[in-house]
Design an enzyme around this catalytic site. Structure first.
Site, PDB file in Angstrom:
ATOM      1  N   ARG A 262       0.149   6.960   7.235  1.00 58.91           N
ATOM      2  CA  ARG A 262       0.152   7.017   5.764  1.00 58.91           C
ATOM      3  C   ARG A 262      -0.430   8.327   5.257  1.00 58.91           C
ATOM      4  NH1 ARG A 262       1.381   1.813   3.870  1.00 58.91           N
ATOM      5  NH2 ARG A 262       0.499   0.070   5.000  1.00 58.91           N
TER       6      ARG A 262
ATOM      7  N   PHE B  23      14.156   5.359   9.857  1.00 64.74           N
ATOM      8  CA  PHE B  23      12.819   4.854   9.537  1.00 64.74           C
ATOM      9  C   PHE B  23      11.856   6.021   9.347  1.00 64.74           C
ATOM     10  CE2 PHE B  23       8.695   2.935  10.080  1.00 64.74           C
ATOM     11  CZ  PHE B  23       8.832   1.775   9.331  1.00 64.74           C
ATOM     12  N   VAL B  24      11.314   6.110   8.147  1.00 69.50           N
ATOM     13  CA  VAL B  24      10.474   7.261   7.811  1.00 69.50           C
ATOM     14  C   VAL B  24       9.006   6.854   7.615  1.00 69.50           C
ATOM     15  CG1 VAL B  24      12.343   8.629   6.808  1.00 69.50           C
ATOM     16  CG2 VAL B  24      11.068   7.046   5.340  1.00 69.50           C
TER      17      VAL B  24
ATOM     18  N   ASP C 241       4.027   3.768   6.210  1.00 77.05           N
ATOM     19  CA  ASP C 241       3.397   3.547   7.516  1.00 77.05           C
ATOM     20  C   ASP C 241       4.358   3.042   8.576  1.00 77.05           C
ATOM     21  OD1 ASP C 241       3.784   0.870   6.442  1.00 77.05           O
ATOM     22  OD2 ASP C 241       2.412   0.198   8.011  1.00 77.05           O
TER      23      ASP C 241
ATOM     24  N   LYS D  75       0.803  -1.200   0.000  1.00 72.57           N
ATOM     25  CA  LYS D  75       0.000   0.000   0.000  1.00 72.57           C
ATOM     26  C   LYS D  75       0.844   1.261   0.000  1.00 72.57           C
ATOM     27  CE  LYS D  75      -2.981  -2.346   3.302  1.00 72.57           C
ATOM     28  NZ  LYS D  75      -3.314  -2.399   4.742  1.00 72.57           N
ATOM     29  N   GLY D  76       2.129   1.099   0.353  1.00 69.23           N
ATOM     30  CA  GLY D  76       2.980   2.264   0.612  1.00 69.23           C
ATOM     31  C   GLY D  76       3.070   3.272  -0.518  1.00 69.23           C
TER      32      GLY D  76
ATOM     33  N   ASP E 236      15.050  -0.179   0.124  1.00 70.28           N
ATOM     34  CA  ASP E 236      15.887  -0.320   1.312  1.00 70.28           C
ATOM     35  C   ASP E 236      16.998  -1.320   0.966  1.00 70.28           C
ATOM     36  OD1 ASP E 236      16.035   0.218   4.242  1.00 70.28           O
ATOM     37  OD2 ASP E 236      15.551  -1.893   4.423  1.00 70.28           O
TER      38      ASP E 236
ATOM     39  N   GLU F  67       7.326   2.450  -6.657  1.00 67.29           N
ATOM     40  CA  GLU F  67       7.557   1.997  -5.281  1.00 67.29           C
ATOM     41  C   GLU F  67       7.743   3.205  -4.372  1.00 67.29           C
ATOM     42  OE1 GLU F  67       7.032   0.100  -3.027  1.00 67.29           O
ATOM     43  OE2 GLU F  67       8.482  -1.539  -2.938  1.00 67.29           O
ATOM     44  N   ASP F  68       7.441   3.006  -3.098  1.00 70.30           N
ATOM     45  CA  ASP F  68       7.616   4.105  -2.138  1.00 70.30           C
ATOM     46  C   ASP F  68       9.074   4.274  -1.723  1.00 70.30           C
ATOM     47  OD1 ASP F  68       7.659   1.676  -0.779  1.00 70.30           O
ATOM     48  OD2 ASP F  68       6.233   2.259   0.767  1.00 70.30           O
TER      49      ASP F  68
ATOM     50  N   LYS G  58      17.313   4.411   0.137  1.00 75.53           N
ATOM     51  CA  LYS G  58      18.306   4.438   1.221  1.00 75.53           C
ATOM     52  C   LYS G  58      19.517   3.655   0.725  1.00 75.53           C
ATOM     53  CE  LYS G  58      15.016   3.847   5.001  1.00 75.53           C
ATOM     54  NZ  LYS G  58      14.675   2.955   6.120  1.00 75.53           N
TER      55      LYS G  58
HETATM   56  P1  5GP Z   1      13.528  -3.858   0.737  1.00 73.05           P
HETATM   57  O1  5GP Z   1      13.112  -5.175   0.172  1.00 73.05           O
HETATM   58  O2  5GP Z   1      14.079  -2.884  -0.260  1.00 73.05           O
HETATM   59  O3  5GP Z   1      14.462  -4.050   1.925  1.00 73.05           O
HETATM   60  O4  5GP Z   1      12.215  -3.273   1.413  1.00 73.05           O
HETATM   61  C1  5GP Z   1      11.424  -2.289   0.859  1.00 73.05           C
HETATM   62  C2  5GP Z   1      10.176  -2.180   1.697  1.00 73.05           C
HETATM   63  O5  5GP Z   1      10.485  -2.052   3.093  1.00 73.05           O
HETATM   64  C3  5GP Z   1       9.415  -0.899   1.346  1.00 73.05           C
HETATM   65  O6  5GP Z   1       8.493  -1.106   0.306  1.00 73.05           O
HETATM   66  C4  5GP Z   1       8.736  -0.577   2.654  1.00 73.05           C
HETATM   67  O7  5GP Z   1       7.521  -1.277   2.754  1.00 73.05           O
HETATM   68  C5  5GP Z   1       9.683  -1.090   3.723  1.00 73.05           C
HETATM   69  N1  5GP Z   1      10.541  -0.013   4.257  1.00 73.05           N
HETATM   70  C6  5GP Z   1      11.875   0.107   4.130  1.00 73.05           C
HETATM   71  N2  5GP Z   1      12.333   1.211   4.738  1.00 73.05           N
HETATM   72  C7  5GP Z   1      11.234   1.813   5.280  1.00 73.05           C
HETATM   73  C8  5GP Z   1      11.062   3.039   6.041  1.00 73.05           C
HETATM   74  O8  5GP Z   1      11.976   3.811   6.367  1.00 73.05           O
HETATM   75  N3  5GP Z   1       9.776   3.326   6.394  1.00 73.05           N
HETATM   76  C9  5GP Z   1       8.715   2.535   6.080  1.00 73.05           C
HETATM   77  N4  5GP Z   1       7.511   2.945   6.497  1.00 73.05           N
HETATM   78  N5  5GP Z   1       8.846   1.390   5.364  1.00 73.05           N
HETATM   79  C10 5GP Z   1      10.099   1.040   4.970  1.00 73.05           C
END
Ligand code: 5GP
Length: 185
Positions: free
Chosen positions: A170, A157-158, A164, A48-49, A108, A104-105, A136
């Site tokens: 959100r 963490f944002v 969320d 949902k992000g 990470d 994508e939001d 990031k």
């Molecule tokens: P990745 O597979 O790149 O490690 O994870 C990406 C997902 O982790 C994002 O779509 C999101 O849902 C979550 N995520 C990573 N960092 C953050 C953050 O700082 N804040 C929030 N709310 N979600 C995050």
């Protein structure tokens, strides 16, 4: 009005104001409009992000694009990214031969999108590209690269603008760093 919501009390600080976000989303829309002029894309929002970013971004792209959504879970039973993406909601439409742009939001570790990109590529899309609002880079554990990125941010963490914590925040119009007191409770 700005900062009146009690949600702001849970923020350590605002990282990106709604004005900064809006300006950057407009720029991304202009860039995508120019790049896809000859072959309008299917924009795939990751639920949902990405919903808030997605709804602003599509209105900044001046092309006859189409939209679709996926919901994925990147984590199994643990809180560590396993790299295995479980598809909770799949696309409604066939993407064979289409120019796909994943929206994508935040990226990470990069595990979620690396896997998703592979999954969509096997469906014979013409091309699969990625636009993320936030990145990031310090946290990356894959060689995933994005095609469009709104902002590179530090390892914190944002929340807000679709992002969320425990399904909250959100609807904040700005993006802020969540105060550790909220998750240390
Ligand atoms: P990745 O597979 O790149 O490690 O994870 C990406 C997902 O982790 C994002 O779509 C999101 O849902 C979550 N995520 C990573 N960092 C953050 C953050 O700082 N804040 C929030 N709310 N979600 C995050």
């Amino acid at each position: 009005m700005f900062c009146e919501s009690p949600m702001y009390e849970d923020l350590e600080r605002i990282l990106l104001s709604k004005e900064e976000i809006q300006a950057r989303v407009r720029e991304l829309g202009e860039q995508i409009t120019a790049d896809y002029r000859d072959d309008p894309p299917v924009l795939v929002g990751i639920l949902k992000g990405a919903i808030v970013f997605f709804s602003d971004l599509i209105r900044s792209i001046e092309l006859p694009l189409t939209i679709d959504f996926m919901a994925v879970s990147s984590y199994g039973s643990s809180t560590k990214s396993s790299g295995v993406v479980k598809i909770i909601k799949d696309l409604d439409h066939d993407i064979t031969g289409k120019n796909v742009l994943i929206v994508e939001d935040i990226v990470d570790s990069g595990m979620t999108l690396s896997h998703l990109k592979q999954v969509l590529a096997t469906r014979k899309a013409k091309k699969v590209s990625i636009v993320t609002l936030l990145d990031k880079p310090e946290r990356r554990r894959t060689n995933l690269t994005t095609d469009y990125c709104g902002f590179q941010i530090p390892d914190a963490f944002v929340v807000g603008y679709g992002l969320d914590y425990a399904e909250k925040y959100r609807n904040l119009p700005d993006i802020g760093i969540l105060s550790p007191k909220v998750y240390d409770l």
